[in-house]
Design a protein around this motif. Structure first.
Motif, PDB file in Angstrom:
ATOM      1  N   GLU A   1       0.842  -1.206   0.000  1.00 30.00           N
ATOM      2  CA  GLU A   1       0.000   0.000   0.000  1.00 30.00           C
ATOM      3  C   GLU A   1       0.877   1.258   0.000  1.00 30.00           C
ATOM      4  OE1 GLU A   1      -2.842   2.014   3.255  1.00 30.00           O
ATOM      5  OE2 GLU A   1      -3.469  -0.001   2.638  1.00 30.00           O
ATOM      6  N   LEU A   2       1.943   1.221   0.777  1.00 33.39           N
ATOM      7  CA  LEU A   2       2.851   2.359   0.836  1.00 33.39           C
ATOM      8  C   LEU A   2       3.514   2.598  -0.519  1.00 33.39           C
ATOM      9  CD1 LEU A   2       3.776   4.360   2.989  1.00 33.39           C
ATOM     10  CD2 LEU A   2       5.675   2.818   3.505  1.00 33.39           C
ATOM     11  N   ALA A   3       3.975   1.549  -1.173  1.00 31.95           N
ATOM     12  CA  ALA A   3       4.610   1.681  -2.491  1.00 31.95           C
ATOM     13  C   ALA A   3       3.627   2.230  -3.516  1.00 31.95           C
ATOM     14  CB  ALA A   3       5.167   0.336  -2.952  1.00 31.95           C
ATOM     15  N   THR A   4       2.393   1.781  -3.470  1.00 32.42           N
ATOM     16  CA  THR A   4       1.376   2.282  -4.392  1.00 32.42           C
ATOM     17  C   THR A   4       1.135   3.773  -4.179  1.00 32.42           C
ATOM     18  OG1 THR A   4       0.335   0.100  -4.515  1.00 32.42           O
ATOM     19  CG2 THR A   4      -1.012   1.991  -5.150  1.00 32.42           C
TER      20      THR A   4
ATOM     21  N   GLY B   1       8.195   6.692 -13.083  1.00 27.57           N
ATOM     22  CA  GLY B   1       8.006   5.997 -14.357  1.00 27.57           C
ATOM     23  C   GLY B   1       8.170   6.878 -15.576  1.00 27.57           C
ATOM     24  N   GLU B   2       8.350   8.189 -15.369  1.00 26.89           N
ATOM     25  CA  GLU B   2       8.515   9.110 -16.499  1.00 26.89           C
ATOM     26  C   GLU B   2       9.877   9.790 -16.428  1.00 26.89           C
ATOM     27  OE1 GLU B   2       5.283  11.882 -16.692  1.00 26.89           O
ATOM     28  OE2 GLU B   2       3.780  10.310 -16.462  1.00 26.89           O
ATOM     29  N   PRO B   3      10.485  10.068 -17.573  1.00 23.82           N
ATOM     30  CA  PRO B   3      11.746  10.817 -17.547  1.00 23.82           C
ATOM     31  C   PRO B   3      11.509  12.251 -17.078  1.00 23.82           C
ATOM     32  CG  PRO B   3      11.197  10.097 -19.792  1.00 23.82           C
ATOM     33  CD  PRO B   3      10.069   9.687 -18.908  1.00 23.82           C
ATOM     34  N   ALA B   4      12.564  12.868 -16.565  1.00 18.82           N
ATOM     35  CA  ALA B   4      12.508  14.255 -16.091  1.00 18.82           C
ATOM     36  C   ALA B   4      13.413  15.103 -16.975  1.00 18.82           C
ATOM     37  CB  ALA B   4      12.937  14.311 -14.633  1.00 18.82           C
ATOM     38  N   LEU B   5      13.156  15.076 -18.264  1.00 17.43           N
ATOM     39  CA  LEU B   5      14.048  15.690 -19.243  1.00 17.43           C
ATOM     40  C   LEU B   5      14.181  17.197 -19.072  1.00 17.43           C
ATOM     41  CD1 LEU B   5      13.021  13.597 -22.369  1.00 17.43           C
ATOM     42  CD2 LEU B   5      14.914  13.197 -20.778  1.00 17.43           C
ATOM     43  N   ASP B   6      13.089  17.908 -18.773  1.00 19.00           N
ATOM     44  CA  ASP B   6      13.174  19.359 -18.577  1.00 19.00           C
ATOM     45  C   ASP B   6      14.070  19.686 -17.382  1.00 19.00           C
ATOM     46  OD1 ASP B   6      11.546  19.786 -20.744  1.00 19.00           O
ATOM     47  OD2 ASP B   6       9.740  20.138 -19.554  1.00 19.00           O
ATOM     48  N   LEU B   7      13.862  18.983 -16.283  1.00 23.66           N
ATOM     49  CA  LEU B   7      14.697  19.185 -15.103  1.00 23.66           C
ATOM     50  C   LEU B   7      16.159  18.891 -15.423  1.00 23.66           C
ATOM     51  CD1 LEU B   7      15.190  19.440 -11.964  1.00 23.66           C
ATOM     52  CD2 LEU B   7      14.896  16.966 -11.956  1.00 23.66           C
ATOM     53  N   GLU B   8      16.417  17.779 -16.077  1.00 27.49           N
ATOM     54  CA  GLU B   8      17.786  17.378 -16.389  1.00 27.49           C
ATOM     55  C   GLU B   8      18.470  18.373 -17.320  1.00 27.49           C
ATOM     56  OE1 GLU B   8      17.416  13.403 -17.879  1.00 27.49           O
ATOM     57  OE2 GLU B   8      16.715  12.621 -15.954  1.00 27.49           O
ATOM     58  N   ALA B   9      17.721  18.971 -18.233  1.00 23.53           N
ATOM     59  CA  ALA B   9      18.297  19.972 -19.129  1.00 23.53           C
ATOM     60  C   ALA B   9      18.652  21.240 -18.353  1.00 23.53           C
ATOM     61  CB  ALA B   9      17.325  20.301 -20.262  1.00 23.53           C
ATOM     62  N   TYR B  10      17.827  21.575 -17.381  1.00 20.83           N
ATOM     63  CA  TYR B  10      18.023  22.792 -16.600  1.00 20.83           C
ATOM     64  C   TYR B  10      19.109  22.615 -15.535  1.00 20.83           C
ATOM     65  CZ  TYR B  10      16.600  27.157 -14.384  1.00 20.83           C
ATOM     66  OH  TYR B  10      16.557  28.432 -13.893  1.00 20.83           O
ATOM     67  N   TRP B  11      19.171  21.416 -14.940  1.00 18.03           N
ATOM     68  CA  TRP B  11      20.113  21.130 -13.852  1.00 18.03           C
ATOM     69  C   TRP B  11      20.825  19.817 -14.158  1.00 18.03           C
ATOM     70  CZ3 TRP B  11      19.354  18.689  -8.520  1.00 18.03           C
ATOM     71  CH2 TRP B  11      20.332  19.123  -7.626  1.00 18.03           C
ATOM     72  N   PRO B  12      21.823  19.840 -15.052  1.00 16.66           N
ATOM     73  CA  PRO B  12      22.473  18.607 -15.487  1.00 16.66           C
ATOM     74  C   PRO B  12      23.240  17.898 -14.359  1.00 16.66           C
ATOM     75  CG  PRO B  12      23.068  20.459 -16.914  1.00 16.66           C
ATOM     76  CD  PRO B  12      22.350  21.020 -15.728  1.00 16.66           C
TER      77      PRO B  12
ATOM     78  N   LEU C   1      11.065   4.624  -8.321  1.00 15.08           N
ATOM     79  CA  LEU C   1      10.784   4.534  -6.896  1.00 15.08           C
ATOM     80  C   LEU C   1      11.653   3.415  -6.342  1.00 15.08           C
ATOM     81  CD1 LEU C   1       9.078   5.270  -4.395  1.00 15.08           C
ATOM     82  CD2 LEU C   1       7.417   3.553  -5.179  1.00 15.08           C
ATOM     83  N   ARG C   2      12.468   3.731  -5.344  1.00 12.44           N
ATOM     84  CA  ARG C   2      13.348   2.736  -4.731  1.00 12.44           C
ATOM     85  C   ARG C   2      12.834   2.463  -3.324  1.00 12.44           C
ATOM     86  NH1 ARG C   2      17.963   0.145  -5.203  1.00 12.44           N
ATOM     87  NH2 ARG C   2      19.396  -0.053  -3.434  1.00 12.44           N
ATOM     88  N   MET C   3      12.144   1.347  -3.165  1.00 10.62           N
ATOM     89  CA  MET C   3      11.619   0.950  -1.858  1.00 10.62           C
ATOM     90  C   MET C   3      12.741   0.264  -1.089  1.00 10.62           C
ATOM     91  SD  MET C   3       8.468   2.007  -1.814  1.00 10.62           S
ATOM     92  CE  MET C   3       7.888   1.203  -0.321  1.00 10.62           C
ATOM     93  N   LEU C   4      12.988   0.743   0.106  1.00  7.59           N
ATOM     94  CA  LEU C   4      14.118   0.262   0.896  1.00  7.59           C
ATOM     95  C   LEU C   4      13.693  -0.863   1.834  1.00  7.59           C
ATOM     96  CD1 LEU C   4      15.574   3.787   1.475  1.00  7.59           C
ATOM     97  CD2 LEU C   4      16.487   2.010  -0.023  1.00  7.59           C
ATOM     98  N   MET C   5      13.073  -1.845   1.228  1.00 10.01           N
ATOM     99  CA  MET C   5      12.573  -3.019   1.949  1.00 10.01           C
ATOM    100  C   MET C   5      12.300  -4.112   0.916  1.00 10.01           C
ATOM    101  SD  MET C   5       8.726  -1.545   2.611  1.00 10.01           S
ATOM    102  CE  MET C   5       9.398  -0.031   3.241  1.00 10.01           C
TER     103      MET C   5
ATOM    104  N   ALA D   1       8.544   0.600 -12.674  1.00 10.42           N
ATOM    105  CA  ALA D   1       9.316   1.752 -12.204  1.00 10.42           C
ATOM    106  C   ALA D   1       9.612   1.696 -10.710  1.00 10.42           C
ATOM    107  CB  ALA D   1       8.578   3.041 -12.539  1.00 10.42           C
ATOM    108  N   THR D   2       9.464   0.523 -10.105  1.00  7.74           N
ATOM    109  CA  THR D   2       9.732   0.367  -8.662  1.00  7.74           C
ATOM    110  C   THR D   2      10.795  -0.688  -8.463  1.00  7.74           C
ATOM    111  OG1 THR D   2       7.472   1.007  -8.114  1.00  7.74           O
ATOM    112  CG2 THR D   2       8.733  -0.137  -6.402  1.00  7.74           C
ATOM    113  N   ASP D   3      11.812  -0.321  -7.689  1.00  7.73           N
ATOM    114  CA  ASP D   3      12.862  -1.262  -7.297  1.00  7.73           C
ATOM    115  C   ASP D   3      12.687  -1.548  -5.811  1.00  7.73           C
ATOM    116  OD1 ASP D   3      14.117  -1.073  -9.866  1.00  7.73           O
ATOM    117  OD2 ASP D   3      14.982   0.837  -9.233  1.00  7.73           O
TER     118      ASP D   3
END
Length: 156
Positions: free
Chosen positions: A11-14, A35-46, A136-140, A151-153
């Motif tokens: 439930e927490l991961a969802t 699950g989506e790329p952050a291309l605008d952010l990456e272009a602005y803050w490489p 999303l990186r779940m630490l469990m 998109a969840t590890d």
């Protein structure tokens, strides 16, 4: 280090995967979606890699503002000591009823990322490499009933 006890990891991961994440850079706001790329952010803050991390409300258990602010100051001190570049960021649920401040950090090595997240009792972080979708990186460990998500590890 905080011991993380989560009643329902699936439930927490969802909820984390559905949450909205944003980062503020020079007066602009960039949205992050699992699950989506952050291309605008990456272009602005490489950078080579990115992580969204917070010290607030370990395992999504509400804490007082004072306790959260103290934990955040400790996280900031550790990020600064590591020489990590950071920008203010936040997460909020889809209804806008819950909002939690955090940091978008550039080029933090994966071992430090996981150590800090565990030290501050976090159940998950967002982590991705430039040009790749936000993950999303779940630490469990992944619960047996939880399907493997694109998109969840899960840290086993």
């Amino acid at each position: 280090m905080h011991e993380l006890q989560v009643v329902d990891a699936a439930e927490l991961a969802t909820a984390y995967a559905a949450a909205r994440y944003c980062v503020a850079l020079d007066g602009d706001t960039f949205a992050l979606r699992v699950g989506e790329p952050a291309l605008d952010l990456e272009a602005y803050w490489p950078a080579t890699r990115y992580v969204f991390i917070t010290a607030w409300n370990p395992a999504s258990e509400p804490r007082s503002d004072s306790a959260n602010e103290t934990a955040d100051a400790l996280l900031v001190a550790q990020l600064d000591a590591a020489g990590a570049s950071r920008q203010p960021a936040w997460a909020e649920d889809v209804d806008g009823d819950w909002r939690e401040p955090g940091w978008l950090v550039a080029d933090l090595d994966p071992a430090t990322r996981d150590t800090l997240a565990c030290e501050f009792g976090q159940a998950a972080v967002l982590a991705w490499e430039r040009g790749q979708p936000v993950r999303l990186r779940m630490l469990m460990p992944r619960p047996a009933e939880m399907a493997v998500g694109d998109a969840t590890d899960w840290v086993e």
